[in-house]
Design a protein around this motif. Structure first.
Motif, PDB file in Angstrom:
ATOM      1  N   PRO A  28       0.844  -1.196   0.000  1.00 26.41           N
ATOM      2  CA  PRO A  28       0.000   0.000   0.000  1.00 26.41           C
ATOM      3  C   PRO A  28       0.883   1.252   0.000  1.00 26.41           C
ATOM      4  O   PRO A  28       1.941   1.267   0.622  1.00 26.41           O
ATOM      5  CB  PRO A  28      -0.769  -0.118   1.321  1.00 26.41           C
ATOM      6  N   ALA A  29       0.436   2.290  -0.699  1.00 25.49           N
ATOM      7  CA  ALA A  29       1.199   3.532  -0.780  1.00 25.49           C
ATOM      8  C   ALA A  29       0.655   4.547   0.219  1.00 25.49           C
ATOM      9  O   ALA A  29      -0.394   4.334   0.831  1.00 25.49           O
ATOM     10  CB  ALA A  29       1.116   4.106  -2.186  1.00 25.49           C
ATOM     11  N   ALA A  30       1.387   5.654   0.341  1.00 26.73           N
ATOM     12  CA  ALA A  30       0.967   6.712   1.261  1.00 26.73           C
ATOM     13  C   ALA A  30      -0.193   7.522   0.673  1.00 26.73           C
ATOM     14  O   ALA A  30      -0.656   8.471   1.279  1.00 26.73           O
ATOM     15  CB  ALA A  30       2.144   7.627   1.571  1.00 26.73           C
ATOM     16  N   VAL A  31      -0.649   7.132  -0.496  1.00 20.64           N
ATOM     17  CA  VAL A  31      -1.736   7.837  -1.165  1.00 20.64           C
ATOM     18  C   VAL A  31      -2.971   6.944  -1.108  1.00 20.64           C
ATOM     19  O   VAL A  31      -2.900   5.768  -1.456  1.00 20.64           O
ATOM     20  CB  VAL A  31      -1.355   8.131  -2.638  1.00 20.64           C
ATOM     21  N   ARG A  32      -4.075   7.501  -0.687  1.00 16.94           N
ATOM     22  CA  ARG A  32      -5.285   6.713  -0.459  1.00 16.94           C
ATOM     23  C   ARG A  32      -5.645   5.801  -1.638  1.00 16.94           C
ATOM     24  O   ARG A  32      -5.786   6.268  -2.771  1.00 16.94           O
ATOM     25  CB  ARG A  32      -6.470   7.640  -0.195  1.00 16.94           C
ATOM     26  N   GLY A  33      -5.745   4.508  -1.371  1.00 15.04           N
ATOM     27  CA  GLY A  33      -6.203   3.569  -2.388  1.00 15.04           C
ATOM     28  C   GLY A  33      -5.178   3.230  -3.451  1.00 15.04           C
ATOM     29  O   GLY A  33      -5.508   2.536  -4.405  1.00 15.04           O
ATOM     30  N   CYS A  34      -3.960   3.745  -3.309  1.00 20.76           N
ATOM     31  CA  CYS A  34      -2.926   3.479  -4.304  1.00 20.76           C
ATOM     32  C   CYS A  34      -1.898   2.486  -3.768  1.00 20.76           C
ATOM     33  O   CYS A  34      -1.807   2.262  -2.569  1.00 20.76           O
ATOM     34  CB  CYS A  34      -2.225   4.773  -4.719  1.00 20.76           C
ATOM     35  N   MET A  35      -1.149   1.893  -4.691  1.00 20.00           N
ATOM     36  CA  MET A  35      -0.117   0.940  -4.285  1.00 20.00           C
ATOM     37  C   MET A  35       1.211   1.323  -4.915  1.00 20.00           C
ATOM     38  O   MET A  35       1.265   2.043  -5.899  1.00 20.00           O
ATOM     39  CB  MET A  35      -0.509  -0.479  -4.723  1.00 20.00           C
ATOM     40  N   VAL A  36       2.270   0.819  -4.297  1.00 18.08           N
ATOM     41  CA  VAL A  36       3.584   0.851  -4.931  1.00 18.08           C
ATOM     42  C   VAL A  36       3.785  -0.527  -5.554  1.00 18.08           C
ATOM     43  O   VAL A  36       3.637  -1.535  -4.855  1.00 18.08           O
ATOM     44  CB  VAL A  36       4.694   1.109  -3.886  1.00 18.08           C
ATOM     45  N   ILE A  37       4.059  -0.572  -6.842  1.00 12.83           N
ATOM     46  CA  ILE A  37       4.378  -1.860  -7.453  1.00 12.83           C
ATOM     47  C   ILE A  37       5.876  -2.068  -7.292  1.00 12.83           C
ATOM     48  O   ILE A  37       6.684  -1.315  -7.839  1.00 12.83           O
ATOM     49  CB  ILE A  37       3.971  -1.906  -8.941  1.00 12.83           C
ATOM     50  N   ARG A 158     -13.538   0.944  -1.986  1.00 10.32           N
ATOM     51  CA  ARG A 158     -12.896  -0.236  -1.395  1.00 10.32           C
ATOM     52  C   ARG A 158     -11.818  -0.729  -2.337  1.00 10.32           C
ATOM     53  O   ARG A 158     -12.119  -1.155  -3.452  1.00 10.32           O
ATOM     54  CB  ARG A 158     -13.917  -1.346  -1.145  1.00 10.32           C
ATOM     55  N   THR A 159     -10.582  -0.660  -1.896  1.00  9.84           N
ATOM     56  CA  THR A 159      -9.493  -1.032  -2.787  1.00  9.84           C
ATOM     57  C   THR A 159      -8.768  -2.273  -2.266  1.00  9.84           C
ATOM     58  O   THR A 159      -8.759  -2.538  -1.065  1.00  9.84           O
ATOM     59  CB  THR A 159      -8.487   0.127  -2.924  1.00  9.84           C
ATOM     60  N   ARG A 160      -8.160  -3.027  -3.208  1.00  9.83           N
ATOM     61  CA  ARG A 160      -7.290  -4.164  -2.879  1.00  9.83           C
ATOM     62  C   ARG A 160      -6.170  -4.194  -3.892  1.00  9.83           C
ATOM     63  O   ARG A 160      -6.409  -4.029  -5.088  1.00  9.83           O
ATOM     64  CB  ARG A 160      -8.070  -5.478  -2.964  1.00  9.83           C
ATOM     65  N   MET A 161      -4.987  -4.437  -3.409  1.00  9.34           N
ATOM     66  CA  MET A 161      -3.838  -4.354  -4.302  1.00  9.34           C
ATOM     67  C   MET A 161      -4.040  -5.185  -5.576  1.00  9.34           C
ATOM     68  O   MET A 161      -4.464  -6.330  -5.507  1.00  9.34           O
ATOM     69  CB  MET A 161      -2.570  -4.783  -3.567  1.00  9.34           C
ATOM     70  N   PHE A 162      -3.737  -4.581  -6.692  1.00  8.07           N
ATOM     71  CA  PHE A 162      -3.875  -5.145  -8.033  1.00  8.07           C
ATOM     72  C   PHE A 162      -5.331  -5.302  -8.469  1.00  8.07           C
ATOM     73  O   PHE A 162      -5.655  -5.022  -9.619  1.00  8.07           O
ATOM     74  CB  PHE A 162      -3.154  -6.500  -8.183  1.00  8.07           C
ATOM     75  N   LEU A 163      -6.219  -5.766  -7.565  1.00  3.87           N
ATOM     76  CA  LEU A 163      -7.587  -6.071  -7.988  1.00  3.87           C
ATOM     77  C   LEU A 163      -8.412  -4.816  -8.209  1.00  3.87           C
ATOM     78  O   LEU A 163      -9.210  -4.735  -9.136  1.00  3.87           O
ATOM     79  CB  LEU A 163      -8.259  -6.947  -6.944  1.00  3.87           C
ATOM     80  N   ARG A 164      -8.188  -3.821  -7.350  1.00  7.62           N
ATOM     81  CA  ARG A 164      -8.986  -2.603  -7.445  1.00  7.62           C
ATOM     82  C   ARG A 164      -8.213  -1.529  -6.696  1.00  7.62           C
ATOM     83  O   ARG A 164      -8.187  -1.524  -5.469  1.00  7.62           O
ATOM     84  CB  ARG A 164     -10.363  -2.844  -6.825  1.00  7.62           C
ATOM     85  N   THR A 165      -7.553  -0.662  -7.439  1.00  6.45           N
ATOM     86  CA  THR A 165      -6.791   0.420  -6.807  1.00  6.45           C
ATOM     87  C   THR A 165      -7.202   1.724  -7.464  1.00  6.45           C
ATOM     88  O   THR A 165      -7.700   1.733  -8.595  1.00  6.45           O
ATOM     89  CB  THR A 165      -5.272   0.204  -6.974  1.00  6.45           C
TER      90      THR A 165
END
Lengths: 491, 491
Positions: A28-37, A158-165
């Motif tokens: 998870p990234a420091a930005v809401r609902g975002c991820m670091v790949i 509602r986010t989940r890494m890769f599935l919904r960001t």
């Protein structure tokens, strides 16, 4: 071996989240609902990109790049599209910050307010069709077969890494055609490209079909989809292709002169897959020990671990292994010799299992004496000791076998999870006890579709292309139906 | 042949803009300061990306992906950085639109205001170092050698396609090291990678050096640059690499435990090149007929045009040409046989010249009889008729010759445009009459640098790595100087 992960049976969702972070795929990234790949996850995505890009080029497409920001007014031009995309989105309203007069960091400069707000693209039909207007005059300018690799943003709750960001990476193809038939053929062709990629490269079997009207892309006349089944019995929409009719051409005044000299609106398609494919890949094959990657998408296909008691032993093993490494590389196989002395072999074994490296070779001092090597395959978690002679050819073949085995396993699981049901009671019961895909008769109305969704949380995934004509009765209303549709709970 | 372009002598800037649009490289977008990168331009960028990516991987780097949006507060943490980057930028303040209560399209929903605004990344040091904090505990976690291919946005006031646009595509490397020496070596290594790419692939000679303090990247202790010269005598900064010291580690609390068990701040570098390289490539080589592309970056290296009077003639030419096409492809050469009957050969010739295809082959019916073929090279605009025998080997060698010739030509031009001057008067005169690079003594003060810039619009491009020690006097103040610096007007 340390137990790394929550098991799938215990908590499938927790298992997934742990696997994604612990295998170094994303966080998870420091930005809401975002991820670091993370690098390992990105390396898999790069392999996917590379193959898809080749398949797009082989089918006549070229890449281009369109702006990230879309003027707000563009979204109002296509009525369905604005409802689907322009509501939950990131809005750029200002173009400058300034030092806070109260000395608290930086603040938005109220004088730098944009006349018209921009939206960070949730999808690019509007900006692209606004551009195509200038590219298309005559039928000679058609077809336009463009693809774009880009980041997009949708303000998901509602986010989940890769599935919904909120932000994700994807490709979006946008094509323009002179005829309806050609556009439909293009949309059909591309969903088949996606299916081929999913099955041959990701080793994920998929069911192709058309979406019901209420599940279509906002602005499309028809949406084709590939639907995969995850190990928890839930479906995952892995790619879609849309026949957009003349909706965007009409919204953006894109006309062409046909051979007869008449002006006509242009026909459109769009199609996309995203980093969501990573989620499908992970959930389709992996186990409680970690990732299981199909060799064709594994950043590292073979790892070799030395097991030694002395520096001299390591030296001899290294000498022996180096020729194997070279021979594997010469065959285009990605291989790493892990002779780090900071970690023990057992730790390395567990780590490569977690990361899903398809083949692990280990050579100990006794192997050296016996001219043997230990070969472990990740998909079956089995190992055997084999003579060194012929090992390179063996590994090459083994990688192909693993690719096929992973696919067969997923296919067999999926096929066992397709259930034909004829009554709503049976459907509801099996949906809870067994899960998976259901082939059911449906009366074709949005009302019934909505009722099923509201009562069971299952949705019509698609009307499969290969669903044969069959007279039946809607499992909910008893009204006549002429073919079965595919229903499941979905990600 | 129709005259396509304004000539360089007439109006260099106009020539550039026309060339970019007419050759199908890019066009202005409907978004302020942004461009659409069209398929032909994107194909060149893809070739650049592919080669650079390979060079990054060969030097031990991996790719990853970090979020597009950066919390505003992150920028306040590094004092120089915020001044340089967080002022003119795109600010996301809201996350929802709604239907206008007055029925006029869609409006920003005032209730969906973000607690903290996000900035669209102008560069990613802050979000990446905020992430690295969790990746780094011990010296064993170092170095981290990550690169990212991404879009970034800076709210530029005066924009020009490829050279300066609000949104642009780039790569940004961000590395973390245990020692100062290692970080400096990394920054040095990467500017050399850029120089090698510019010279060997783009055929653009560059001068490597250090930036003066006032020209450094905001937040860097040292910035290395490659400086190229355009045909109008102006310099173009084509890539930079920064030694960031411990500035970002301190701003984001990134410490590691060294082998002695002590906690230390991590050392950083960052380095990037962007779609600006496209501008450099275009302006360095092209002429009044259009693009001149080095074969290594040309999306299409060879085109073959049939010249025929009858369908039978075309058929015979096609038969003869098809074996050449196959043989060129087998050598990895990108080739197209353009037998479209909708355009005349003369039109095609002009179009491929405009697009900079390095080699054009033409076969007429007389060639067919004589077993010859016409070979035209784009860089010299010369042509010759050659026997068919050995033509494939000839073309293969010709592509290498063209690559070298384009480089030599640019090098010779550039070298002739480097002038040593010792007085400010001479400098000012030659800057206006001749242009190009000037090697001058400078007293090393920001005041003198600022005076030169204010009075002449020229800037210190760099202190070249290979500038020898030489005692001299600052051309402006007469104060002592120990080496010459490179000065020019720049894009």
């Amino acid at each position: 071996m340390a137990k790394f992960l929550t098991s799938r049976n215990e908590d499938y969702s927790q298992w997934y989240n742990e696997l994604v972070t612990k295998a170094g795929l994303a966080e998870p990234a420091a930005v809401r609902g975002c991820m670091v790949i993370k690098p390992y996850g990105y390396a898999i995505w790069e392999k996917m990109q590379h193959q898809l890009d080749q398949m797009f080029k082989d089918t006549g497409h070229v890449n281009a790049y369109f702006p990230l920001l879309i003027p707000k007014s563009f979204f109002s031009k296509e009525a369905d599209h604005v409802e689907g995309f322009a509501k939950e989105c990131a809005v750029v309203t200002h173009y400058r910050l300034k030092n806070d007069p109260n000395g608290k960091g930086i603040v938005v400069d109220p004088e730098a307010k944009l006349e018209e707000e921009y939206i960070i693209r949730p999808t690019s039909e509007t900006i692209i069709w606004n551009t195509y207007r200038n590219w298309i005059q005559s039928y000679r300018d058609l077809p336009i077969l463009c693809n774009q690799w880009a980041n997009v943003m949708r303000w998901e709750m509602r986010t989940r890494m890769f599935l919904r960001t909120a932000e994700f990476l994807w490709q979006e193809g946008h094509t323009a055609h002179a005829t309806k038939e050609e556009a439909i053929a293009e949309a059909n062709k591309m969903v088949r490209v996606y299916a081929e990629f999913a099955e041959k490269w990701m080793a994920v079997p998929v069911i192709m079909g058309s979406k019901s009207e209420s599940e279509r892309f906002a602005g499309a006349l028809d949406t084709y989809t590939i639907e995969a089944l995850m190990q928890d019995g839930k479906a995952l929409q892995a790619g879609t292709s849309h026949f957009l009719g003349q909706n965007f051409a009409k919204a953006f005044d894109v006309l062409f002169t046909n051979p007869a000299g008449e002006r006509e609106y242009v026909w459109a398609t769009s199609w996309g897959v995203s980093t969501r494919l990573m989620g499908a890949l992970i959930m389709a094959h992996s186990d409680d020990n970690g990732l299981v990657l199909p060799p064709k998408l594994a950043p590292l296909q073979v790892v070799i671990v030395p097991i030694y008691k002395s520096a001299e032993g390591l030296e001899q093993i290294t000498k022996q292994v180096s020729s194997i490494v070279e021979a594997l590389k010469a065959k285009g196989i990605t291989v790493k010799y892990d002779d780090r002395d900071t970690q023990k072999p057992g730790w390395k074994f567990a780590d490569y299992e977690l990361k899903g490296v398809p083949v692990r070779l280990a050579m100990g001092e006794r192997d050296l004496a016996n001219c043997t090597i230990e070969v472990a395959r990740r998909d079956t978690l089995t190992k055997e000791t084999l003579p060194l002679e012929g090992i390179v050819e063996y590994v090459e073949k083994l990688l192909n076998d693993i690719q096929e085995n992973i696919y067969r396993k997923a296919l067999s699981f999926r096929d066992n999870m397709i259930t034909k049901v004829d009554t709503y009671e049976e459907f509801k019961e099996l949906l809870e006890t067994k899960g998976g895909f259901f082939l059911c008769h449906w009366d074709g109305t949005p009302e019934t579709e909505e009722k099923i969704k509201a009562e069971t949380k299952a949705t019509i995934r698609c009307i499969p292309f290969d669903s044969p004509e069959e007279e039946g009765k809607c499992m909910v209303t008893g009204k006549p139906s002429h073919r079965r549709v595919l229903i499941a709970k979905a990600y």
